[in-house]
Write an enzyme that holds these catalytic residues in place. Structure first.
Site, mmCIF file in Angstrom:
data_model
loop_
_atom_site.group_PDB
_atom_site.id
_atom_site.type_symbol
_atom_site.label_atom_id
_atom_site.label_comp_id
_atom_site.label_asym_id
_atom_site.label_seq_id
_atom_site.Cartn_x
_atom_site.Cartn_y
_atom_site.Cartn_z
ATOM 1 C CD GLN A 240 -1.085 9.016 6.710
ATOM 2 O OE1 GLN A 240 -2.089 8.351 6.899
ATOM 3 N NE2 GLN A 240 0.139 8.536 6.895
ATOM 4 C CB THR B 248 -1.900 4.779 6.669
ATOM 5 O OG1 THR B 248 -2.670 5.778 7.368
ATOM 6 C CG2 THR B 248 -0.435 4.905 7.042
ATOM 7 C CE LYS B 249 -6.376 8.555 7.863
ATOM 8 N NZ LYS B 249 -5.004 8.814 8.287
ATOM 9 C CB VAL B 250 -9.254 3.011 2.419
ATOM 10 C CG1 VAL B 250 -9.090 2.109 3.623
ATOM 11 C CG2 VAL B 250 -10.353 4.035 2.656
ATOM 12 C CD1 TRP C 82 -1.957 2.332 1.699
ATOM 13 C CD2 TRP C 82 -3.134 1.031 0.295
ATOM 14 N NE1 TRP C 82 -3.047 3.046 1.300
ATOM 15 C CE2 TRP C 82 -3.786 2.270 0.432
ATOM 16 C CE3 TRP C 82 -3.689 0.069 -0.542
ATOM 17 C CZ2 TRP C 82 -4.980 2.558 -0.232
ATOM 18 C CZ3 TRP C 82 -4.863 0.351 -1.196
ATOM 19 C CH2 TRP C 82 -5.500 1.578 -1.032
#
Length: 390
Positions: free
Chosen positions: A182, A184-186, A9
């Site tokens: 940001q 890490t967001k989906v 990711w």
């Protein structure tokens, strides 16, 4: 236990590369000279059933701008969950307000409406429910409590892109909602943020304020700041948004299997789900170590052991009143222990909560099986010592 990597990711391909080139070729890389941010706002609003969306620099700024739009004044109080990332309360403090923590629901880990009446005062201006881990807070009860009192609801949806409540998008719930993009967001472009606005009037006000207080006719209407999103960010987010629905559908399927398996491990209490939350993007798979079963087992030790086994796991955020940052700006008259006594669920999550990141759910059955096996192995083999945390 596991040496193979979990899914990467962020996920991207030539579609993002083409979008960046398209934005570059416009010849102007800020929103007033291009069209990527404008188009992203339209698409993001439609995706969430909202009248309008405004793209901004990041999620923290989205919260601060929302508080600016409602006219938060120094000394005004804003009710926030005691368990959330610190940006929720910091945004209030940076606007001169006083964050007032309330406890969270023991099942959903979201703000508990039952705690609102005990902390409301004549200075209460707003309440910010956080849709933690992607699960929507009880918006029905929160709105029903806030509206008759003239208290504004602002949804912190930094972890809830595409979530739905009784089949409706967050933009249909009658209040502003703020988002983060940001890393890490989906939904991500590395950084970025957005607001959903419930009315055309609120959109125009927010748009003026995010542009240094400058209205569409270029007149300077109010003292504000620059929260504009650049065109390259908007272009990447448009592509990422096109993937979100399919990724969410996969996460929903995988999470159902993972949560069911984790709940079968003695000492594990997964985050529950209110059936009214009809879509959850599962930013994190969250669970708590039960002190009754695992009282002598330290949460951080469990997290480090899982990482050593090749399983991505992280300790949950501390309760906001347990951070040094919370006390470096304006707060109420309560002490740490005062807040802790009336927020036992937030205390439990802060001390004993664990998180598995969402990209694990983009794998297959083997990834889910390995997470479950890793958690079971660690809990079985780690030594106990002392009484543990509460």
């Amino acid at each position: 236990m596991r040496t193979a990597p979990f899914p990467d990711w962020p996920q991207f391909d030539d579609s993002e590369r083409a979008a960046v080139v398209r934005a570059l070729d416009q010849g102007s890389w800020w929103r007033h000279g291009g069209k990527e941010v404008d188009l992203f706002e339209e698409e993001f609003a439609e995706f969430h059933d909202a009248p309008a969306a405004l793209a901004v620099t990041n999620g923290s700024h989205a919260l601060e701008l929302a508080l600016e739009v409602i006219g938060l004044r120094p000394g005004d109080e804003v009710i926030v969950p005691a368990y959330t990332f610190i940006a929720t309360s910091t945004a209030v403090q940076r606007r001169g307000g006083i964050p007032v923590p309330v406890d969270v629901d023991p099942v959903t880990f979201c703000l508990d409406p039952a705690g609102l009446e005990a902390v409301v005062t004549e200075r209460t201006r707003a309440v910010i429910p956080v849709h933690i881990g992607g699960h929507i807070a009880d918006m029905g009860a929160i709105t029903a409590w806030a509206d008759p009192r003239g208290i504004t609801v602002i949804q912190d949806a930094a972890q809830a892109h595409g979530a739905r409540w009784r089949g409706r998008g967050l933009g249909q719930l009658g209040s502003m909602a703020t988002f983060s993009f940001q890393e890490t967001k989906v939904l991500t472009a590395g950084e970025g943020g957005a607001l959903l606005l419930p009315t055309e009037e609120s959109y125009e006000d927010a748009r003026t304020r995010h542009n240094c207080g400058r209205a569409r006719d270029l007149s300077l209407r109010t003292a504000s700041s620059n929260y504009r999103m650049p065109e390259l960010t908007g272009a990447v987010l448009r592509v990422q948004l096109g993937r979100l629905a399919a990724q969410t559908e996969q996460r929903e399927r995988r999470h159902e299997k993972l949560a069911a398996a984790l709940s079968g491990i003695p000492g594990i209490i997964p985050q529950g789900r209110d059936e009214r939350c009809t879509v959850n993007p599962h930013y994190m798979t969250m669970f708590v170590l039960d002190p009754g079963e695992l009282g002598g087992l330290d949460r951080d030790t469990v997290a480090h052991a899982l990482l050593a086994e090749g399983i991505p796991a992280f300790g949950g955020n501390p309760a906001i009143h347990r951070t040094e940052a919370f006390w470096t700006a304006r707060t109420g008259d309560e002490s740490v222990e005062d807040i802790a006594r009336r927020c036992p669920n937030a205390e439990r999550l802060g001390h004993r909560g664990l998180m598995i990141p969402h990209q694990v759910l983009l794998g297959g059955d083997q990834e889910i099986d390995d997470v479950v096996e890793g958690v079971a192995k660690v809990l079985a083999e780690l030594p106990r010592s002392g009484a543990g945390q509460p």
